[in-house]
Design a protein around this motif. Structure first.
Motif, PDB file in Angstrom:
ATOM      1  N   ARG A  18     -38.654  36.864 105.137  1.00 47.62           N
ATOM      2  CA  ARG A  18     -39.018  37.530 103.879  1.00 47.62           C
ATOM      3  C   ARG A  18     -39.382  38.996 104.100  1.00 47.62           C
ATOM      4  NH1 ARG A  18     -41.523  32.341 102.487  1.00 47.62           N
ATOM      5  NH2 ARG A  18     -40.124  31.381 100.978  1.00 47.62           N
ATOM      6  N   THR A  19     -39.944  39.297 105.277  1.00 43.25           N
ATOM      7  CA  THR A  19     -40.314  40.686 105.571  1.00 43.25           C
ATOM      8  C   THR A  19     -39.070  41.546 105.778  1.00 43.25           C
ATOM      9  OG1 THR A  19     -42.327  39.866 106.614  1.00 43.25           O
ATOM     10  CG2 THR A  19     -41.709  42.129 107.131  1.00 43.25           C
ATOM     11  N   ILE A  20     -38.053  40.960 106.374  1.00 38.95           N
ATOM     12  CA  ILE A  20     -36.860  41.742 106.747  1.00 38.95           C
ATOM     13  C   ILE A  20     -35.907  41.951 105.564  1.00 38.95           C
ATOM     14  CG2 ILE A  20     -34.759  41.671 108.151  1.00 38.95           C
ATOM     15  CD1 ILE A  20     -36.493  40.320 110.369  1.00 38.95           C
ATOM     16  N   VAL A  21     -35.688  40.920 104.768  1.00 34.99           N
ATOM     17  CA  VAL A  21     -34.672  41.032 103.698  1.00 34.99           C
ATOM     18  C   VAL A  21     -35.235  41.821 102.510  1.00 34.99           C
ATOM     19  CG1 VAL A  21     -33.551  38.892 104.410  1.00 34.99           C
ATOM     20  CG2 VAL A  21     -35.291  38.826 102.596  1.00 34.99           C
ATOM     21  N   ASP A  22     -34.368  42.153 101.560  1.00 34.50           N
ATOM     22  CA  ASP A  22     -34.804  42.880 100.364  1.00 34.50           C
ATOM     23  C   ASP A  22     -35.948  42.110  99.683  1.00 34.50           C
ATOM     24  OD1 ASP A  22     -32.762  44.554 100.991  1.00 34.50           O
ATOM     25  OD2 ASP A  22     -31.612  44.235  99.141  1.00 34.50           O
ATOM     26  N   LYS A  23     -36.844  42.872  99.125  1.00 35.22           N
ATOM     27  CA  LYS A  23     -38.045  42.276  98.536  1.00 35.22           C
ATOM     28  C   LYS A  23     -37.692  41.154  97.543  1.00 35.22           C
ATOM     29  CE  LYS A  23     -42.461  43.640  96.731  1.00 35.22           C
ATOM     30  NZ  LYS A  23     -43.306  44.696  96.219  1.00 35.22           N
ATOM     31  N   ASP A  24     -38.350  40.020  97.695  1.00 30.93           N
ATOM     32  CA  ASP A  24     -38.210  38.849  96.810  1.00 30.93           C
ATOM     33  C   ASP A  24     -36.778  38.315  96.707  1.00 30.93           C
ATOM     34  OD1 ASP A  24     -40.933  39.066  96.249  1.00 30.93           O
ATOM     35  OD2 ASP A  24     -40.570  40.421  94.565  1.00 30.93           O
ATOM     36  N   SER A  25     -35.942  38.631  97.681  1.00 29.88           N
ATOM     37  CA  SER A  25     -34.538  38.205  97.556  1.00 29.88           C
ATOM     38  C   SER A  25     -34.235  36.904  98.302  1.00 29.88           C
ATOM     39  CB  SER A  25     -33.589  39.295  98.063  1.00 29.88           C
ATOM     40  OG  SER A  25     -33.578  39.356  99.483  1.00 29.88           O
ATOM     41  N   PHE A  26     -35.189  36.370  99.052  1.00 26.97           N
ATOM     42  CA  PHE A  26     -34.871  35.162  99.832  1.00 26.97           C
ATOM     43  C   PHE A  26     -34.871  33.934  98.932  1.00 26.97           C
ATOM     44  CE2 PHE A  26     -36.151  31.743 102.951  1.00 26.97           C
ATOM     45  CZ  PHE A  26     -34.892  31.643 103.512  1.00 26.97           C
ATOM     46  N   PHE A  27     -33.716  33.293  98.828  1.00 27.33           N
ATOM     47  CA  PHE A  27     -33.501  32.127  97.956  1.00 27.33           C
ATOM     48  C   PHE A  27     -33.220  30.941  98.871  1.00 27.33           C
ATOM     49  CE2 PHE A  27     -30.561  29.636  95.145  1.00 27.33           C
ATOM     50  CZ  PHE A  27     -31.415  29.463  94.061  1.00 27.33           C
ATOM     51  N   GLU A  28     -34.287  30.217  99.182  1.00 29.55           N
ATOM     52  CA  GLU A  28     -34.169  29.168 100.194  1.00 29.55           C
ATOM     53  C   GLU A  28     -33.439  27.947  99.653  1.00 29.55           C
ATOM     54  OE1 GLU A  28     -37.859  28.000 102.046  1.00 29.55           O
ATOM     55  OE2 GLU A  28     -36.809  26.822 103.573  1.00 29.55           O
ATOM     56  N   LEU A  29     -32.570  27.369 100.489  1.00 31.20           N
ATOM     57  CA  LEU A  29     -31.825  26.164 100.117  1.00 31.20           C
ATOM     58  C   LEU A  29     -32.238  25.004 101.024  1.00 31.20           C
ATOM     59  CD1 LEU A  29     -28.302  27.842  99.774  1.00 31.20           C
ATOM     60  CD2 LEU A  29     -29.822  27.174  97.920  1.00 31.20           C
ATOM     61  N   LYS A  30     -32.323  23.833 100.463  1.00 29.27           N
ATOM     62  CA  LYS A  30     -32.713  22.618 101.203  1.00 29.27           C
ATOM     63  C   LYS A  30     -34.034  22.824 101.955  1.00 29.27           C
ATOM     64  CE  LYS A  30     -27.941  21.090 102.193  1.00 29.27           C
ATOM     65  NZ  LYS A  30     -27.532  20.622 100.898  1.00 29.27           N
ATOM     66  N   ALA A  31     -35.023  23.365 101.266  1.00 31.18           N
ATOM     67  CA  ALA A  31     -36.297  23.695 101.924  1.00 31.18           C
ATOM     68  C   ALA A  31     -37.015  22.461 102.467  1.00 31.18           C
ATOM     69  CB  ALA A  31     -37.202  24.428 100.938  1.00 31.18           C
ATOM     70  N   ARG A  32     -36.774  21.294 101.877  1.00 28.96           N
ATOM     71  CA  ARG A  32     -37.486  20.087 102.298  1.00 28.96           C
ATOM     72  C   ARG A  32     -36.662  19.208 103.236  1.00 28.96           C
ATOM     73  NH1 ARG A  32     -41.562  17.961  98.974  1.00 28.96           N
ATOM     74  NH2 ARG A  32     -42.355  19.414  97.435  1.00 28.96           N
ATOM     75  N   PHE A  33     -35.453  19.595 103.515  1.00 31.00           N
ATOM     76  CA  PHE A  33     -34.548  18.779 104.342  1.00 31.00           C
ATOM     77  C   PHE A  33     -34.280  19.514 105.656  1.00 31.00           C
ATOM     78  CE2 PHE A  33     -30.140  17.732 105.634  1.00 31.00           C
ATOM     79  CZ  PHE A  33     -30.285  16.369 105.836  1.00 31.00           C
TER      80      PHE A  33
END
Lengths: 73, 523
Positions: free
Chosen positions: B301-316
């Protein structure tokens, strides 16, 4: 009061219990540290709650998926 | 539209009754399953199919295809099946064209029939041929009964479109499971590139009732196909949300990262102010001791554009982190090891998760960035029973078949075969490492036992360990160009932005070869 289980997601041994019975935890707080693959891996409380009991003592072996502590939340 | 036909001007009075009949039919088609059923849904806080479309599409942009379709099997059903229970059409989602199929559960449980099957086939053909994403809003009871019963029913309703369940990834598919979903809805969720599930929805092959009849015991719907099962155990749900609106918002966000089709590059958005502002202290996200763990998502999250991280399969497969993000406005796919879970040791679920994500990125011209900190693969009898060699090689094969740019950054440790799976050597176009990186075949404390036969406390153990630790430092890899760059941690964002610029696919205008376009959509 819901009964909540804290489970280990790795096989290893209990390295350090960093909480005490009766302690109130927030979601994501570390309950204890497991030593596995030469790493200190935390068991975290998925949901907030008060620790009721520990199922294992420091130094004991545990297997992935086992309940290591019971919380009430 | 002009009201003139030929040289004559039509007089409205001549067609008044015909046009009135049109309005009656229109109102009937739009009434869906009736006021009572719609009111019940409202009480439950659940949107109906037309409300879902209205929420998803830009105002006024939806144009329907097949509004006057009805059940074509039994004449008696014609009046009871507005739009035949599946609403299809085209709409703009954040100003970009998309095809939609929204199941209307108030009409015969949105069961699959002959007419609505034709509608879905039409949407798939048009979306694929014209290069626009396809969205499925799932909630259906499965095949319509008794229409599909008997040899005639099967022959006339099923199997008449040989490409019905074919995925070649020419266009992105996104699906939301927003209620009870059996049969068709579940198939399209499983075939989609992005699958979001609302809590309370059920995604399964068939209903709990049918499952109970088949196995002779009572089946709990949540256990059969609830959100926990699909987000934590099967990985069929990429995301779980609380409301219909959140699910539709998630589809909008997902599609915003993707191109409309496989022959174009993803859209570019200006990087928001504040992007990269935490870079100066990023190294402090690593814990002081190499045996301690941390959540790699903070690094991402620190490296990518602000608020742009869209996590997929966060629980798997949580030892692996996957998600879409932007770097200086350009879409990238992020893969990272998460030491917080199992110390970052890759298990079979994480391999599957990484594999499906690599296929997604490669199919839609999305460069990938890997953040590496793993002690290797989880080994043991359980891993073997889960076909670890197959899963590890699926991932490796996917990585090697990719033709989009691949960058990797070694944050801390990378050992053994996992070094290759996480982009080590020529498995990335560029490998960068932080000075904190260590590379070897296995952790020194295991290797001292294997190589020197020494145990902790033996004479010479500490010296042998120190020698191995020194040899694991990144400098030897850099000196033989096995690692192309050793970078200051605070420069990682700038490094990646610049390297992505260097590695653009100029010869093909950003479009890759899509060698995995026909790979499975789940494993």
């Amino acid at each position: 009061m819901a009964r909540l289980e804290a489970k280990t997601d790795v096989t290893g041994s209990v390295w350090k219990i960093v909480t005490t019975v009766g302690q109130q935890l927030a979601p994501g707080d570390t309950v204890m540290l497991i030593e596995s693959m030469k790493m200190e891996i935390p068991v975290v409380a998925e949901e907030g709650g008060r620790i009721v009991e520990f199922r294992y003592a420091e130094g004991e072996s545990i297997t992935e998926g086992e309940v290591v502590a019971i919380l009430e939340g | 539209m002009s009201s003139e036909t030929g040289s004559e001007t039509a007089r409205p009075s001549q067609f008044e009754s015909t046009l009135r009949a049109y309005e009656v039919r229109l109102a009937k088609a739009l009434a869906m399953g009736g006021a009572e059923k719609l009111a019940r849904r409202k009480t439950m806080g659940v949107l109906n199919a037309r409300e879902r479309i209205a929420y998803l599409c830009d105002p006024g942009s939806f144009i329907e295809s097949g509004l006057f379709g009805t059940s074509g099997t039994f004449p008696a059903d014609r009046d009871k099946t507005p739009a035949d229970g599946k609403i299809a059409g085209f709409g703009k989602i954040n100003r970009r064209e998309a095809g939609l199929v929204a199941n209307d559960f108030t009409v015969m449980g949105s069961s699959s029939g002959a007419t609505n099957g034709r509608k879905i086939g039409h949407m798939k053909r048009v979306a694929t041929q014209r290069g626009i994403p396809l969205v499925f809003l799932g909630e259906s009871s499965g095949a319509r009964m008794p229409d599909t019963m008997g040899a005639r029913g099967m022959g006339s309703l099923l199997g008449n479109d040989g490409a019905q369940y074919q995925r070649m990834r020419e266009i992105p598919w996104a699906s939301a499971t927003l209620g009870l979903s059996y049969g068709s809805s579940s198939w399209y969720a499983a075939l989609s590139d992005f699958s979001v599930m609302r809590k309370g929805a059920v995604l399964a092959v068939s209903s709990p009732l049918l499952a109970s009849l088949a196995i002779g015991e009572k089946v709990d719907p949540e256990e059969l196909g609830g959100w926990r099962l699909h987000s934590e155990v099967t990985g069929l749900a990429d995301m779980v949300v609380d409301t219909d609106e959140q699910a539709l918002d998630a589809i909008k966000v997902f599609l915003g990262y993707l191109p409309s089709h496989h022959n174009e590059v993803p859209p570019v958005c200006p990087a928001p102010t504040g992007s990269g502002e935490g870079m100066r202290d990023i190294v402090n996200l690593l814990p002081p001791s190499r045996t301690q763990v941390y959540d790699v998502r903070k690094v991402v999250r620190t490296i990518v554009d602000k608020d742009s991280f869209f996590e997929l399969k966060a629980r798997f497969g949580r030892v692996g982190v996957t998600g879409l993000a932007r770097l200086d406005g350009r879409t990238v796919g992020i893969l990272a090891n998460n030491p917080m879970v199992k110390g970052g040791a890759l298990d079979t679920d994480a391999c599957e998760k990484f594999t499906s994500f690599l296929v997604l990125c490669d199919s839609f011209n999305i460069p990938i960035v890997m953040f590496v900190d793993t002690p290797g693969f989880v080994i043991g009898t359980d891993a073997e029973r889960h076909r670890a060699p197959g899963k590890i090689m699926n991932m490796m094969n996917a990585l090697s078949l990719m033709t989009v740019p691949k960058l990797s950054v070694i944050l801390r440790k990378t050992y053994g075969q996992a070094y290759l799976n996480m982009g080590g050597g020529r498995n990335s176009d560029e490998v960068a490492a932080w000075p904190t990186a260590e590379i070897s075949f296995m952790d020194s404390r295991f290797a001292v036992r294997v190589v020197h036969g020494l145990e902790l406390g033996d004479a010479g153990f500490d010296e042998a360990l120190a020698g191995m630790d020194r040899a694991n430092e990144v400098w030897d890899a850099a000196s033989i160009f096995a690692v192309q760059s050793v970078i200051r941690p605070q420069e990682t964002r700038d490094y990646l932005v610049r390297m992505l610029e260097v590695h653009q696919l100029r010869l093909t205008k950003g479009v890759g070869q899509h060698l995995m376009r026909a790979w499975p959509t789940s494993y």
